[in-house]
Scaffold this active site. Structure first.
Site, PDB file in Angstrom:
ATOM      1  CG  ASP A  30      -2.091  -0.878   1.087  1.00 58.09           C
ATOM      2  OD1 ASP A  30      -2.373  -1.254  -0.059  1.00 58.09           O
ATOM      3  OD2 ASP A  30      -2.728  -1.189   2.100  1.00 58.09           O
ATOM      4  CE  LYS A  34      -8.357   1.142  -2.007  1.00 59.39           C
ATOM      5  NZ  LYS A  34      -7.712   0.065  -1.254  1.00 59.39           N
ATOM      6  CG  MET A  64      -8.214   6.704   7.156  1.00 54.01           C
ATOM      7  SD  MET A  64      -9.106   5.453   6.251  1.00 54.01           S
ATOM      8  CE  MET A  64      -9.567   4.358   7.569  1.00 54.01           C
TER       9      MET A  64
HETATM   10  N1  SAH Z   1      -3.900  -0.169   9.243  1.00 53.93           N
HETATM   11  C1  SAH Z   1      -3.407   1.144   9.565  1.00 53.93           C
HETATM   12  C2  SAH Z   1      -4.484   2.184   9.367  1.00 53.93           C
HETATM   13  C3  SAH Z   1      -4.942   2.306   7.964  1.00 53.93           C
HETATM   14  S1  SAH Z   1      -6.000   3.656   7.707  1.00 53.93           S
HETATM   15  C4  SAH Z   1      -2.853   1.155  10.992  1.00 53.93           C
HETATM   16  O1  SAH Z   1      -3.075   0.215  11.751  1.00 53.93           O
HETATM   17  O2  SAH Z   1      -2.165   2.104  11.329  1.00 53.93           O
HETATM   18  C5  SAH Z   1      -4.888   4.908   7.260  1.00 53.93           C
HETATM   19  C6  SAH Z   1      -4.819   5.947   8.341  1.00 53.93           C
HETATM   20  O3  SAH Z   1      -3.915   5.539   9.342  1.00 53.93           O
HETATM   21  C7  SAH Z   1      -4.310   7.290   7.897  1.00 53.93           C
HETATM   22  O4  SAH Z   1      -5.290   8.060   7.278  1.00 53.93           O
HETATM   23  C8  SAH Z   1      -3.894   7.885   9.207  1.00 53.93           C
HETATM   24  O5  SAH Z   1      -4.988   8.342   9.938  1.00 53.93           O
HETATM   25  C9  SAH Z   1      -3.341   6.673   9.929  1.00 53.93           C
HETATM   26  N2  SAH Z   1      -1.873   6.579   9.785  1.00 53.93           N
HETATM   27  C10 SAH Z   1      -1.186   5.613   9.196  1.00 53.93           C
HETATM   28  N3  SAH Z   1       0.136   5.838   9.292  1.00 53.93           N
HETATM   29  C11 SAH Z   1       0.264   6.982   9.980  1.00 53.93           C
HETATM   30  C12 SAH Z   1       1.368   7.759  10.422  1.00 53.93           C
HETATM   31  N4  SAH Z   1       2.629   7.390  10.185  1.00 53.93           N
HETATM   32  N5  SAH Z   1       1.129   8.883  11.107  1.00 53.93           N
HETATM   33  C13 SAH Z   1      -0.124   9.267  11.382  1.00 53.93           C
HETATM   34  N6  SAH Z   1      -1.202   8.584  10.992  1.00 53.93           N
HETATM   35  C14 SAH Z   1      -1.017   7.465  10.305  1.00 53.93           C
END
Ligand code: SAH
Length: 505
Positions: free
Chosen positions: A40, A62, A177
């Site tokens: 991803d 995406k 998100m």
């Molecule tokens: N599976 C992922 C979440 C996927 S949804 C997890 O467990 O972290 C994607 C969202 O995750 C982003 O829109 C943001 O809100 C958050 N996210 C992912 N990586 C991030 C990061 N390094 N810093 C801040 N938010 C993050």
């Protein structure tokens, strides 16, 4: 791996929030072993670097605003690759089962009878706040937390999320998100009954070099986000726990926080420098510019080894020289006892350590880890027929040979190894430089020469250059670079101290 199975297996692997140090050991192992990695957008490039050269990398990310591969196509891709008998790693940001549609992929695989395994990852929902010093629970402040997605507008009437119930609770609220909806979310929560003065924070690009944090309260966090132009990925945290972070001041303890630093050493030597920089908060990118290769013709080296007792001294000027010389010695059925008749000199603590691992304590170590210090402190020969053996790479500065020659020694420089530019690094070099760096580090002249040969456009002018010592710095100048840092102590620790001093002054 693929040869062992008729039908492949899919591993749904969490890549963690961004920092490559936050991938689990099992995750890293599977990335190394995969035939194909389907990843991803939020998976960092240095995590993909763990993959073997032969691994096929497929980006199904995406990207906001662009049409992307649909979920059902991703499911089909996983199924097709597994049916070819491949070891498939489906690599997702954070944890694969937290808003990652991992469940849908697992269901699709299960339906087709394809074996899969879930390898949990560190989720940004917890590590995001954590990296800014915000605990998601804290006795007396919050005993539970809610993780919620704001990919849909909270104002949507048919939303699955009961924002009203969240507003009425007193738990920590973690919103993923939500970069576009921060203002709206806070309004919905205030309207639902949360105190507008509830502390709130946003952590953007958590655990990555460009991490930013914004602290405020529910009433103004939307406005602060807009002012700071907060963008995805970010985590919004709401609750009394946010106050704890201010007291902890986690990130101010790290002098290199937010700095992205390139380490150009060979892969097996990089870790000491990388770890030290990381410990100080830097984001480290490794691009090995040197690999050690065998020489074409061993005649001279073998003769030198065979006649070792003809020499008064053997001088090792690097770890590579020690390891290359020894590996030939071992191939010839010899060991450290072969050095019984000869004295040993070593430049630098790492070289001494490498000799120590072979059970050898050097007879001479110059006070400073540079050739000049060796030359000016080395004993004079008793006669002009006394010989020194200097195992070296093919291309090496003549400094030691000439300097000791002037003292009256007969110095025999013998080729013991060859330094080559690793092919896989050449492909990555331009990409890494274009992605943006704060500093490039050089730990030897060869790292300078090789990086220079790998990039066409040169190092961008806003990237600082740090050199381990004057010889390396001179090579950098010869290549048209302008070193900003030359370490006073020419060791890895010395280089790290100089970099820290540079950024703190
Ligand atoms: N599976 C992922 C979440 C996927 S949804 C997890 O467990 O972290 C994607 C969202 O995750 C982003 O829109 C943001 O809100 C958050 N996210 C992912 N990586 C991030 C990061 N390094 N810093 C801040 N938010 C993050």
């Amino acid at each position: 791996m693929s040869d062992e199975r008729i039908v492949g297996k899919v591993f749904l692997v969490g890549a963690g929030p961004g920092d490559s140090g936050l991938v689990t050991r099992r995750g890293a192992y599977l990335i190394e072993q995969a035939d194909v990695i389907i990843y991803d957008r939020l998976v960092g490039s240095d995590i993909l670097d763990l993959a073997a050269d032969s691994t096929e990398l497929i980006n199904v990310g995406k990207t906001p605003g662009k049409s992307s591969i649909s979920q059902s196509n991703i499911n089909n891709l996983l199924i097709d690759e597994a049916k070819k008998g491949k070891t498939v790693v489906r690599l997702k940001g954070g944890d694969p089962f937290v808003f990652g549609r991992g469940a849908e992929e697992a269901a699709a695989l299960s339906e087709q009878g394809i074996h899969f395994e879930v390898v949990s990852g560190v989720t940004s929902a917890i590590a995001g706040p954590g990296s800014a010093g915000i605990p998601v629970t804290d006795r007396g402040k919050a005993s539970y937390f809610t993780v919620v997605t704001a990919s849909e507008s909270p104002g949507k009437t048919d939303s699955d999320i009961n924002w009203d119930a969240i507003a009425k609770g007193n738990e920590t609220v973690i919103v993923l998100m939500g970069s576009k909806n921060i203002d709206e979310i806070s309004k919905v929560l205030i309207e639902g009954g949360r105190d507008p003065s509830t502390p709130a924070a946003i952590v953007e690009s958590a655990t990555m070099a460009n991490q930013r944090e914004i602290f405020g309260m529910l009433a103004n966090i939307g406005e602060l986000a807009a002012l700071s132009r907060i963008s995805a990925p970010c985590v919004l945290v709401i609750g009394e726990v946010v106050e704890s972070a201010k007291k902890l001041q986690v990130r101010t303890n790290f002098p290199l926080i937010g700095k992205k630093i390139l380490v150009t050493r060979s892969r097996d030597q990089a870790s000491k420098l990388s770890l030290a920089l990381r410990d100080l908060g830097a984001t480290v990118v490794e691009l090995p510019t040197i690999a050690i290769g065998p020489i074409d013709d061993y005649t001279d080296l073998d003769a030198a080894i065979g006649n070792l007792s003809d020499y008064e001294w053997v001088i090792f000027s690097s770890v590579n020289a020690v390891n290359a010389f020894y590996s030939r010695l071992i191939q010839k059925g010899l060991d450290s006892r072969h050095f019984a008749e000869v004295k040993i000199g070593a430049i630098g603590p790492a070289t001494c350590h490498a000799l120590g691992l072979k059970g050898i304590a050097p007879d001479f170590i110059p006070p400073r880890a540079v050739s000049d210090s060796l030359i000016s402190n080395f004993p004079h020969p008793r006669s002009d027929v006394q010989k020194i053996l200097l195992p070296s790479p093919k291309v090496a500065p003549e400094t030691i040979k000439l300097g000791l020659g002037k003292l009256g020694w007969s110095v025999h420089r013998v080729e013991a190894y060859r330094t080559v530019i690793p092919k896989e690094s050449v492909k990555k070099a331009e990409l890494i430089l274009n992605e943006g760096l704060d500093m490039v580090t050089f730990t030897s002249s060869s790292t300078v020469t090789n990086l220079d040969a790998m990039i066409e456009s040169g190092i961008p002018p806003d990237v600082y250059i740090a050199c381990i010592g004057p010889v390396t710095a001179k090579t950098a100048c010869d290549k048209g670079m302008k070193p900003d840092i030359i370490a006073e102590e020419h060791t890895i620790n010395g280089l790290v101290s100089a970099i820290t001093f540079f950024y703190s002054s």
